[in-house]
Design an enzyme around this catalytic site. Sequence first.
Site, PDB file in Angstrom:
ATOM      1  N   HIS A 244       1.006  -1.292  -0.021  1.00 12.55           N
ATOM      2  CA  HIS A 244       0.041  -0.069   0.072  1.00 12.55           C
ATOM      3  C   HIS A 244       0.796   1.329  -0.003  1.00 12.55           C
ATOM      4  O   HIS A 244       1.973   1.287   0.210  1.00 12.55           O
ATOM      5  CB  HIS A 244      -0.883  -0.091   1.119  1.00 12.55           C
ATOM      6  CG  HIS A 244      -0.113  -0.061   2.463  1.00 12.55           C
ATOM      7  ND1 HIS A 244      -0.153  -0.986   3.304  1.00 12.55           N
ATOM      8  CD2 HIS A 244       0.056   0.930   3.125  1.00 12.55           C
ATOM      9  CE1 HIS A 244       0.410  -0.629   4.339  1.00 12.55           C
ATOM     10  NE2 HIS A 244       0.682   0.605   4.498  1.00 12.55           N
TER      11      HIS A 244
ATOM     12  N   HIS B  39       3.863   7.411   3.269  1.00 16.16           N
ATOM     13  CA  HIS B  39       4.824   6.499   3.304  1.00 16.16           C
ATOM     14  C   HIS B  39       4.446   5.272   2.171  1.00 16.16           C
ATOM     15  O   HIS B  39       3.388   5.496   1.592  1.00 16.16           O
ATOM     16  CB  HIS B  39       5.052   5.575   4.605  1.00 16.16           C
ATOM     17  CG  HIS B  39       3.823   4.975   4.953  1.00 16.16           C
ATOM     18  ND1 HIS B  39       2.727   5.426   5.781  1.00 16.16           N
ATOM     19  CD2 HIS B  39       3.235   3.829   4.867  1.00 16.16           C
ATOM     20  CE1 HIS B  39       1.724   4.673   5.813  1.00 16.16           C
ATOM     21  NE2 HIS B  39       2.151   3.576   5.525  1.00 16.16           N
TER      22      HIS B  39
ATOM     23  N   GLU C  47       7.626   1.430   5.043  1.00 20.15           N
ATOM     24  CA  GLU C  47       7.022   0.492   6.010  1.00 20.15           C
ATOM     25  C   GLU C  47       7.358  -0.844   5.267  1.00 20.15           C
ATOM     26  O   GLU C  47       7.024  -0.890   4.020  1.00 20.15           O
ATOM     27  CB  GLU C  47       5.461   0.654   6.163  1.00 20.15           C
ATOM     28  CG  GLU C  47       4.651  -0.404   7.079  1.00 20.15           C
ATOM     29  CD  GLU C  47       3.192  -0.014   7.237  1.00 20.15           C
ATOM     30  OE1 GLU C  47       2.869   1.050   6.268  1.00 20.15           O
ATOM     31  OE2 GLU C  47       2.587  -0.734   7.815  1.00 20.15           O
TER      32      GLU C  47
HETATM   33 CO    CO Z   1       1.105   1.779   6.118  1.00 18.56          CO
END
Ligand code: CO
Length: 148
Positions: free
Chosen positions: A8, A92, A141
């Site tokens: 994502h 992110h 991440e």
């Molecule tokens: Co995230």
Amino acid sequence: MKLGRLNHIGVATPSIADSIVFYRDVMGATKIHAPFDLPDQGVKVCFVDTPGPNHSSDGALNGTQIELIEPLPGNASIAAFLEKNPAGGQHHVCYEVPDIHAAKAEFEGMGKRVLGEPRIGAHGTLIFFVHPKDMGGVLTEIMEVPAH
Ligand code: CO
């Protein structure tokens, strides 16, 4: 580090409710999940699915997602981000790995600053973040791949 699937892209927003309207009406998103609080991370989260070639009935292998992030009261870092970016913005990117602890050891072995210990993220699997200054300016991440 073996590059995994882009799970994502995190997008900070001052209002998930307003962002849902944007992704539905402007971007044509048809699968927008229910927002939920992630109190450990101090955020409210909402996933917007994008279509993908591996679409399955359980949605687990959809295309990548947009993760809308709204700060809960007391969340200083997302609040500071929104102060600099009042309309919200890209926050992110998140890649999947098969083994979170191996990935952490690899990043640290390359001198990258891992921010804290692996912890349960928005998908219910272990995640950690790597400092953007060690990642070409991108807060990154890393998440253990969800079990299918
Ligand atoms: Co995230």
